[in-house]
Design an enzyme around this catalytic site. Structure first.
Site, PDB file in Angstrom:
ATOM      1  N   THR A  28       0.675  -1.239   0.059  1.00  0.00           N
ATOM      2  CA  THR A  28      -0.016   0.068  -0.141  1.00  0.00           C
ATOM      3  C   THR A  28       0.689   1.138   0.151  1.00  0.00           C
ATOM      4  O   THR A  28       0.621   2.256  -0.775  1.00  0.00           O
ATOM      5  CB  THR A  28      -1.039   0.115   1.142  1.00  0.00           C
ATOM      6  OG1 THR A  28      -1.815  -1.260   1.260  1.00  0.00           O
ATOM      7  CG2 THR A  28      -1.717   1.294   1.247  1.00  0.00           C
TER       8      THR A  28
ATOM      9  N   CYS B 292     -20.670  -9.552   2.761  1.00  0.00           N
ATOM     10  CA  CYS B 292     -19.997  -9.807   4.075  1.00  0.00           C
ATOM     11  C   CYS B 292     -18.602  -9.967   4.384  1.00  0.00           C
ATOM     12  O   CYS B 292     -17.849  -9.519   5.174  1.00  0.00           O
ATOM     13  CB  CYS B 292     -20.911 -10.531   5.050  1.00  0.00           C
ATOM     14  SG  CYS B 292     -22.605 -10.098   5.059  1.00  0.00           S
TER      15      CYS B 292
ATOM     16  N   GLN C  98       0.581  -8.676  -6.581  1.00  0.00           N
ATOM     17  CA  GLN C  98       0.174 -10.065  -6.906  1.00  0.00           C
ATOM     18  C   GLN C  98       1.106 -10.887  -8.105  1.00  0.00           C
ATOM     19  O   GLN C  98       0.945 -11.995  -8.226  1.00  0.00           O
ATOM     20  CB  GLN C  98      -1.382 -10.033  -7.166  1.00  0.00           C
ATOM     21  CG  GLN C  98      -2.294  -9.730  -6.176  1.00  0.00           C
ATOM     22  CD  GLN C  98      -2.138 -10.742  -4.900  1.00  0.00           C
ATOM     23  OE1 GLN C  98      -1.734 -11.944  -4.981  1.00  0.00           O
ATOM     24  NE2 GLN C  98      -2.806 -10.274  -3.756  1.00  0.00           N
TER      25      GLN C  98
HETATM   26  N1  PLP Z   1      -1.749  -4.214  -4.168  1.00  0.00           N
HETATM   27  C1  PLP Z   1      -2.613  -5.663  -4.572  1.00  0.00           C
HETATM   28  C2  PLP Z   1      -2.787  -6.117  -5.788  1.00  0.00           C
HETATM   29  C3  PLP Z   1      -2.861  -6.485  -3.261  1.00  0.00           C
HETATM   30  O1  PLP Z   1      -3.237  -7.772  -3.433  1.00  0.00           O
HETATM   31  C4  PLP Z   1      -2.434  -6.116  -2.318  1.00  0.00           C
HETATM   32  C5  PLP Z   1      -2.961  -6.804  -0.942  1.00  0.00           C
HETATM   33  O2  PLP Z   1      -3.874  -7.472  -0.957  1.00  0.00           O
HETATM   34  C6  PLP Z   1      -1.931  -4.695  -1.918  1.00  0.00           C
HETATM   35  C7  PLP Z   1      -1.737  -3.895  -3.090  1.00  0.00           C
HETATM   36  C8  PLP Z   1      -1.585  -4.173  -0.678  1.00  0.00           C
HETATM   37  O3  PLP Z   1      -0.381  -4.784  -0.129  1.00  0.00           O
HETATM   38  P1  PLP Z   1      -0.110  -4.576   1.425  1.00  0.00           P
HETATM   39  O4  PLP Z   1      -1.063  -5.633   2.181  1.00  0.00           O
HETATM   40  O5  PLP Z   1       1.444  -5.010   1.742  1.00  0.00           O
HETATM   41  O6  PLP Z   1      -0.157  -3.364   1.877  1.00  0.00           O
END
Ligand code: PLP
Length: 389
Positions: free
Chosen positions: A72, A324, A178
């Protein structure tokens, strides 16, 4: 009861090899790499060794890797850096199916006055390239398109998009959280300026990520403070996790070919047998062009959360796109963007595998899941109707 963990797009088991390398840095070797004394300062070398391993997995140079706290943060940093670096431009292009780390950040920028175009996808989850080409204009500051979707597993044409953007000199970011470790990626050939990755999706710990930043790309830091990461990401380094990420990347690089074959064979077996054994089931997304470890299946006339709850009784872990379980009031935005019918979204289950899954586990799921679906359909008034027909 053994856990059968088929939720690896949510998070993964830490590789024992990565964990072992981390332990000394969580216990005895607790110095600060910025310190003048050897006890702390010598840790700097371990960070650089990890950086080398991360860089090697994606074909990057050492100075092109910035450690962050998660995927993120890498995504937010990439978008923020682009808009700070080119303040005269106000148009952001992304997609309707991005992870919230990009999608919600783009919406945040829209609230700040940026114009944001969210490119749609078709019923197979493939990007609408016509809409993408039409959206391009001279005001575009950054395009952010994910490499592969976390829910459907569908892979986007990053190379093709990158070539178009390179010609137009537009900054291109891809959220490859991913894809890294699951698909071979070489940024020497891939025309992207920035690429995000996350540790906990590739058998490193949670709370560590990295941003690839191509040499020569303008950059503005998001986390501002000390001089760490060459002034590009402040904050005392999370050394143990950085080391864990380095080791996880080394393992992924070494085994990627073998693992893609192994994991996709298990995924295909699971998918094929469930389709044979359960009536009214569909696979969501492009089956040709998707991550080797992911299948998103809809079992009509049953609720995803009911399937998950029953599966949980057998130790089976998966995810659902129904409301949910997705942690929001709305069912999956990704499946809605693909035009998956609501009844199918509600019964959608994502199975995501890893190198640690065994054939025996998959056989167990193949045995149990059709029974669960049948029982739930018998219980549901809608399902009963269907069975009578
Ligand atoms: N981007 C994608 C495609 C993800 O699947 C995820 C997590 O599920 C993230 C970003 C975020 O990564 P993180 O959990 O390390 O912040």
């Amino acid at each position: 009861m053994n856990t059968i963990y088929l939720d690896n797009n949510a998070t993964t088991k830490i590789a024992p090899e990565a964990f072992d390398e981390m332990i000394p840095y969580l216990t005895d070797l607790y110095g600060n790499p910025s310190s003048m004394h050897t006890f702390g300062g010598s840790l700097h070398n371990k960070i650089e060794e990890a950086r080398e391993r991360v860089a090697a997995l994606i074909g990057a140079e050492l100075d092109e890797i910035i450690f962050t706290s998660c995927g993120t943060e890498s995504d937010n940093t990439a978008l923020m850096s682009a808009v700070e670096s080119y303040p005269q431009k106000r148009h952001i292009i992304t997609t309707r199916v991005e992870h919230p780390a990009v999608f919600n950040f783009a919406k945040h920028l829209a609230r700040k006055g940026f114009r944001v175009t969210f490119i749609p996808v078709d019923s197979f989850g493939r990007l609408d390239m016509d809409a993408f080409s039409k959206a391009l204009d001279d005001d575009v500051v950054v395009v952010s398109v994910m490499y592969a979707n976390n829910e459907s597993g569908v892979i986007f044409p990053i190379e093709e998009i990158g070539e178009i953007l390179k010609e137009r000199k537009i900054i291109f970011h891809t959220d490859a959280v991913q894809a890294v470790g699951k698909l071979p990626i070489d940024v020497k050939k891939l025309p992207v300026d920035m690429l995000s990755l996350s540790g906990h999706k590739i058998h490193a710990p949670k709370g560590i990520g990295a941003l690839y930043l191509r040499r020569g790309t303008r950059f503005y830091p998001y986390i501002i403070g000390g001089h760490q990461e060459n002034g590009r990401r402040a904050g005392t380094e999370n050394i143990a996790s950085i080391i864990g990420l380095g080791k996880a990347c080394e393992l992924a690089a070494k085994n990627i070919k073998k693992e893609v074959a192994y994991v996709s064979a298990l995924r295909d077996k699971l998918e094929k047998r469930l389709m044979e054994l359960c009536p009214d089931v569909r696979v969501n997304g492009d089956r040709e062009n998707r991550l080797p470890n992911t299948t998103n299946m809809s079992f009509e006339y049953v609720e995803g959360e009911a399937i998950l709850l029953r599966s949980n009784e057998y130790g089976i872990c998966a995810s659902s796109g129904s409301a949910c379980t997705s942690g929001s009031l709305e069912p999956s935005r990704v499946l809605r963007a693909m035009g998956v019918p609501f009844t199918a979204i509600h019964g959608s289950i994502r199975f995501s595998l890893s190198r640690y899954n065994t054939e025996e586990e998959i056989d167990t799921v193949i045995e149990i899941m059709p029974k669960i679906i049948k029982q739930l359909r018998e219980l549901s008034p809608f399902g009963k109707e269907k069975i009578k027909k």
